[in-house]
Design an enzyme around this catalytic site. Structure first.
Site, PDB file in Angstrom:
ATOM      1  N   LYS A  98      22.146  41.773  50.962  1.00 56.54           N
ATOM      2  CA  LYS A  98      22.848  40.883  50.036  1.00 56.54           C
ATOM      3  C   LYS A  98      22.730  39.432  50.502  1.00 56.54           C
ATOM      4  CE  LYS A  98      25.767  44.622  48.530  1.00 56.54           C
ATOM      5  NZ  LYS A  98      27.003  45.390  48.645  1.00 56.54           N
TER       6      LYS A  98
ATOM      7  N   GLN B 160      32.497  44.999  51.383  1.00 55.29           N
ATOM      8  CA  GLN B 160      31.576  46.122  51.466  1.00 55.29           C
ATOM      9  C   GLN B 160      32.364  47.426  51.657  1.00 55.29           C
ATOM     10  OE1 GLN B 160      28.160  45.978  51.044  1.00 55.29           O
ATOM     11  NE2 GLN B 160      28.308  48.212  51.049  1.00 55.29           N
TER      12      GLN B 160
ATOM     13  N   ASP C 219      31.675  42.414  42.129  1.00 52.56           N
ATOM     14  CA  ASP C 219      31.302  43.837  42.086  1.00 52.56           C
ATOM     15  C   ASP C 219      31.778  44.498  40.791  1.00 52.56           C
ATOM     16  OD1 ASP C 219      29.725  44.830  44.152  1.00 52.56           O
ATOM     17  OD2 ASP C 219      31.392  44.950  45.578  1.00 52.56           O
TER      18      ASP C 219
END
Ligand code: NAD
Length: 278
Positions: A52, A96, A119
């Site tokens: 990422k 995460q 997200d």
């Protein structure tokens, strides 16, 4: 002959488009900044987080990295999220997953401000998707829609079957196909006569988390098959939820693993960072 839907090429195309957009935004004095938080040092999570960060660098998005020790408390993590929510220079926040067991994942997802939830996991964004309002959309299913559109595959009016009903893939996938005017059926572990339903699909999206579960018996001749699954087999090679060799001769188009849906997830995360919650 079937078409291989090339996620590597399409994700690169998206990243290059985003790179240009970010350069144009910078010229107007607008910067994008993603904060990435990892708690603990799970090796798989570290690989995802690094990928990422690399993608941010490629596109020109600033990234802030918070690598917190395993013993970080829930309160400490929530405090960090709160401070990032308040920062005007940070427009995306990502934690995460999975977080260590002593931290409540739901509380973490709820703590991220919906307008920074790149997200697309916050209930406000999930709700917005289901009622057709603008908001962030979960990256993997958003990537599947891009794969279909950019491969010239029509969704409207077609019979779409989603195999799997997880919050991250199956459910948002179904909502997105519906938004594209597909006729959508969702199947799961308790579905009866599974093959009969999947064999109706013009577009079959498989996200079951079971290596090579779907073979030729599950697909209609000429269907489009999208394989979201990722597994490592006994020889450490990647494979999906679909038995590619069995299914491919019967379809009109199919995604490979690796090189299909996988690379699209990061591309769509980058898209969310650049575009904001439109
Ligand atoms: P999950 O385990 O949360 O959900 C699996 C779903 O499949 C469940 O809804 C379950 O009801 C259904 N299911 C399980 N066994 C079944 C069966 N035999 N018949 C019918 N339905 C069954 O998984 P997930 O998070 O949605 O992930 C699915 C797969 O996609 C995994 O392999 C995962 O690694 C992969 N994945 C890939 C990406 C990517 O970027 N490519 C992102 C997320 C997940």
């Amino acid at each position: 002959m079937y078409q291989i839907i090339d996620g590597k090429r399409i994700s690169q195309e998206i990243k290059d488009e985003l790179k240009e957009k970010v350069a144009a935004m910078k010229a107007e004095g607008v910067e994008r900044c993603l904060a990435v938080i990892q708690v603990g040092s799970d090796p798989a999570s570290s690989v995802y987080v690094n990928n990422k960060k690399k993608a941010c660098e490629y596109i020109g998005i600033k990234s802030l990295s918070y690598e917190l020790p395993e013993e970080t408390t829930e309160a400490e993590l929530l405090e960090l999220i709160g401070s990032l929510n308040a920062r005007e220079d940070v427009n995306g926040i990502l934690v995460q997953l999975p977080v260590p067991e002593h931290i409540d994942e739901d509380k973490v997802l709820l703590a991220i401000a919906p307008q920074k939830d790149v997200d697309g996991f916050h209930p406000v964004n999930v709700g917005n998707l289901s009622i057709g309002r603008p908001g962030y959309v979960s990256c993997t299913p958003a990537g599947v829609i891009q794969l279909l559109k950019r491969s010239g595959i029509e969704i409207a009016g077609r019979e779409c079957v989603v195999l799997g009903r997880s919050n991250i893939v199956g459910k948002p996938m179904a909502m997105l196909l519906l938004r594209e005017n597909g006729t959508v059926t969702v199947c799961h572990s308790r579905t009866k006569d599974l093959k009969e339903i999947t064999r109706r699909a013009d577009i079959l999206v498989v996200a079951v988390g079971k290596p090579k579960l779907v073979d030729a018996d599950y697909v209609k001749e000429g269907a489009v098959v999208i394989d979201v699954g990722i597994h490592r087999n006994e020889n450490n090679k990647l494979c999906g939820d679909v038995d590619f060799d069995s299914v491919a001769p019967h379809v009109s188009a199919i995604t490979p693993v690796p090189g299909g849906v996988g690379p699209m997830t990061i591309a769509m995360l980058m898209n969310n960072c650049v575009e904001g919650c439109r």
